[in-house]
Design a protein around this motif. Sequence first.
Motif, PDB file in Angstrom:
ATOM      1  N   ALA A 107      32.092  -3.909 -64.477  1.00  0.00           N
ATOM      2  CA  ALA A 107      32.120  -3.056 -65.666  1.00  0.00           C
ATOM      3  C   ALA A 107      33.481  -3.152 -66.321  1.00  0.00           C
ATOM      4  O   ALA A 107      34.496  -3.405 -65.658  1.00  0.00           O
ATOM      5  CB  ALA A 107      31.824  -1.609 -65.290  1.00  0.00           C
ATOM      6  N   SER A 108      33.510  -2.949 -67.628  1.00  0.00           N
ATOM      7  CA  SER A 108      34.774  -2.928 -68.352  1.00  0.00           C
ATOM      8  C   SER A 108      34.716  -1.819 -69.396  1.00  0.00           C
ATOM      9  O   SER A 108      33.634  -1.394 -69.795  1.00  0.00           O
ATOM     10  CB  SER A 108      35.030  -4.274 -69.025  1.00  0.00           C
ATOM     11  N   ILE A 109      35.859  -1.367 -69.814  1.00  0.00           N
ATOM     12  CA  ILE A 109      35.921  -0.348 -70.858  1.00  0.00           C
ATOM     13  C   ILE A 109      35.745  -1.059 -72.189  1.00  0.00           C
ATOM     14  O   ILE A 109      36.580  -1.863 -72.582  1.00  0.00           O
ATOM     15  CB  ILE A 109      37.254   0.423 -70.808  1.00  0.00           C
ATOM     16  N   GLY A 110      34.627  -0.793 -72.844  1.00  0.00           N
ATOM     17  CA  GLY A 110      34.377  -1.408 -74.142  1.00  0.00           C
ATOM     18  C   GLY A 110      33.106  -2.228 -74.171  1.00  0.00           C
ATOM     19  O   GLY A 110      32.188  -2.014 -73.368  1.00  0.00           O
ATOM     20  N   PRO A 111      33.024  -3.204 -75.083  1.00  0.00           N
ATOM     21  CA  PRO A 111      31.811  -3.981 -75.285  1.00  0.00           C
ATOM     22  C   PRO A 111      31.322  -4.660 -74.003  1.00  0.00           C
ATOM     23  O   PRO A 111      32.124  -5.112 -73.191  1.00  0.00           O
ATOM     24  CB  PRO A 111      32.219  -5.025 -76.323  1.00  0.00           C
ATOM     25  N   GLY A 112      30.014  -4.697 -73.840  1.00  0.00           N
ATOM     26  CA  GLY A 112      29.424  -5.318 -72.663  1.00  0.00           C
ATOM     27  C   GLY A 112      29.060  -4.333 -71.575  1.00  0.00           C
ATOM     28  O   GLY A 112      28.287  -4.650 -70.673  1.00  0.00           O
ATOM     29  N   SER A 113      29.611  -3.141 -71.629  1.00  0.00           N
ATOM     30  CA  SER A 113      29.287  -2.097 -70.666  1.00  0.00           C
ATOM     31  C   SER A 113      28.769  -0.879 -71.431  1.00  0.00           C
ATOM     32  O   SER A 113      29.058  -0.711 -72.609  1.00  0.00           O
ATOM     33  CB  SER A 113      30.523  -1.706 -69.850  1.00  0.00           C
ATOM     34  N   ILE A 114      28.008  -0.055 -70.741  1.00  0.00           N
ATOM     35  CA  ILE A 114      27.369   1.108 -71.382  1.00  0.00           C
ATOM     36  C   ILE A 114      28.192   2.357 -71.088  1.00  0.00           C
ATOM     37  O   ILE A 114      28.484   2.648 -69.925  1.00  0.00           O
ATOM     38  CB  ILE A 114      25.924   1.275 -70.879  1.00  0.00           C
ATOM     39  N   PRO A 115      28.570   3.124 -72.129  1.00  0.00           N
ATOM     40  CA  PRO A 115      29.394   4.318 -71.903  1.00  0.00           C
ATOM     41  C   PRO A 115      28.579   5.493 -71.366  1.00  0.00           C
ATOM     42  O   PRO A 115      27.408   5.649 -71.687  1.00  0.00           O
ATOM     43  CB  PRO A 115      29.939   4.634 -73.294  1.00  0.00           C
ATOM     44  N   LEU A 116      29.217   6.289 -70.548  1.00  0.00           N
ATOM     45  CA  LEU A 116      28.650   7.561 -70.068  1.00  0.00           C
ATOM     46  C   LEU A 116      29.698   8.643 -70.306  1.00  0.00           C
ATOM     47  O   LEU A 116      30.875   8.461 -69.999  1.00  0.00           O
ATOM     48  CB  LEU A 116      28.330   7.504 -68.573  1.00  0.00           C
ATOM     49  N   ALA A 117      29.255   9.783 -70.814  1.00  0.00           N
ATOM     50  CA  ALA A 117      30.143  10.920 -71.024  1.00  0.00           C
ATOM     51  C   ALA A 117      30.264  11.721 -69.731  1.00  0.00           C
ATOM     52  O   ALA A 117      29.476  11.558 -68.802  1.00  0.00           O
ATOM     53  CB  ALA A 117      29.602  11.809 -72.142  1.00  0.00           C
ATOM     54  N   GLY A 129      17.249  -4.692 -56.326  1.00  0.00           N
ATOM     55  CA  GLY A 129      18.176  -5.672 -55.777  1.00  0.00           C
ATOM     56  C   GLY A 129      19.401  -5.889 -56.657  1.00  0.00           C
ATOM     57  O   GLY A 129      20.343  -6.564 -56.241  1.00  0.00           O
ATOM     58  N   GLN A 130      19.395  -5.324 -57.869  1.00  0.00           N
ATOM     59  CA  GLN A 130      20.563  -5.464 -58.735  1.00  0.00           C
ATOM     60  C   GLN A 130      21.662  -4.497 -58.302  1.00  0.00           C
ATOM     61  O   GLN A 130      21.435  -3.578 -57.526  1.00  0.00           O
ATOM     62  CB  GLN A 130      20.187  -5.219 -60.195  1.00  0.00           C
ATOM     63  N   PHE A 131      22.845  -4.703 -58.844  1.00  0.00           N
ATOM     64  CA  PHE A 131      24.016  -3.903 -58.533  1.00  0.00           C
ATOM     65  C   PHE A 131      24.461  -3.166 -59.789  1.00  0.00           C
ATOM     66  O   PHE A 131      24.197  -3.619 -60.904  1.00  0.00           O
ATOM     67  CB  PHE A 131      25.161  -4.793 -58.035  1.00  0.00           C
ATOM     68  N   ILE A 132      25.154  -2.057 -59.605  1.00  0.00           N
ATOM     69  CA  ILE A 132      25.717  -1.291 -60.717  1.00  0.00           C
ATOM     70  C   ILE A 132      27.212  -1.183 -60.507  1.00  0.00           C
ATOM     71  O   ILE A 132      27.675  -0.799 -59.429  1.00  0.00           O
ATOM     72  CB  ILE A 132      25.085   0.112 -60.822  1.00  0.00           C
ATOM     73  N   SER A 133      27.951  -1.535 -61.550  1.00  0.00           N
ATOM     74  CA  SER A 133      29.412  -1.440 -61.518  1.00  0.00           C
ATOM     75  C   SER A 133      29.825  -0.315 -62.460  1.00  0.00           C
ATOM     76  O   SER A 133      29.211  -0.111 -63.503  1.00  0.00           O
ATOM     77  CB  SER A 133      30.015  -2.772 -61.970  1.00  0.00           C
ATOM     78  N   PHE A 134      30.884   0.429 -62.098  1.00  0.00           N
ATOM     79  CA  PHE A 134      31.339   1.578 -62.891  1.00  0.00           C
ATOM     80  C   PHE A 134      32.862   1.563 -62.964  1.00  0.00           C
ATOM     81  O   PHE A 134      33.540   1.230 -61.992  1.00  0.00           O
ATOM     82  CB  PHE A 134      30.851   2.880 -62.248  1.00  0.00           C
ATOM     83  N   ILE A 135      33.387   1.927 -64.135  1.00  0.00           N
ATOM     84  CA  ILE A 135      34.828   2.067 -64.311  1.00  0.00           C
ATOM     85  C   ILE A 135      35.085   3.345 -65.102  1.00  0.00           C
ATOM     86  O   ILE A 135      34.360   3.645 -66.053  1.00  0.00           O
ATOM     87  CB  ILE A 135      35.443   0.833 -65.015  1.00  0.00           C
ATOM     88  N   ARG A 136      36.068   4.109 -64.686  1.00  0.00           N
ATOM     89  CA  ARG A 136      36.394   5.347 -65.397  1.00  0.00           C
ATOM     90  C   ARG A 136      37.113   5.017 -66.698  1.00  0.00           C
ATOM     91  O   ARG A 136      37.745   3.968 -66.836  1.00  0.00           O
ATOM     92  CB  ARG A 136      37.232   6.276 -64.535  1.00  0.00           C
TER      93      ARG A 136
END
Length: 150
Positions: A107-117, A129-136
């Motif tokens: 995950a990255s901050i900005g385009p290509g990743s989905i924002p969460l409030a 079987g997929q993975f989820i990546s998260f960045i604050r």
Amino acid sequence: MPDNIIAPAGGIAFATDEVGGVHFPYAKLAFGADNSVIAVADSEGSRLPVTVQTLATTTRAYLYASGQRLTTAGAGQVRSTAVTASEVLLHASVRGFFRVGDSTVSASIGPGSIPLAVDEKFHLRLTSGQFISFIRDGASDGSLTIMPVA
């Protein structure tokens, strides 16, 4: 003033209802295939054809025991283990961004990743079987909870 009016061109009477000096025409409803007419009436075969959709009456289950919590520690991204579900509920305790993919997803901050409030809940369909990546996105550490939905 009378409710009905006479058409100027052919002398044909039209049914209307006069409201505040304005004539509103009355019309009968009909339906049917091309070149056919079925007048709408309150009788079998003459009612408007309406399909009523039945809504599901079951409640979906959230599988708390098989959920994952990704906790951020600093500015780096964190990644889940393989998610064995086709739908999950995501819940972010801090503002951040997530991305879904294979075991190298980042995950990255900005385009290509989905924002969460902060405190946002988000239903997501994915391939098991997929993975989820998260960045604050901010200075405070927090977490992303991944809850499978049955």
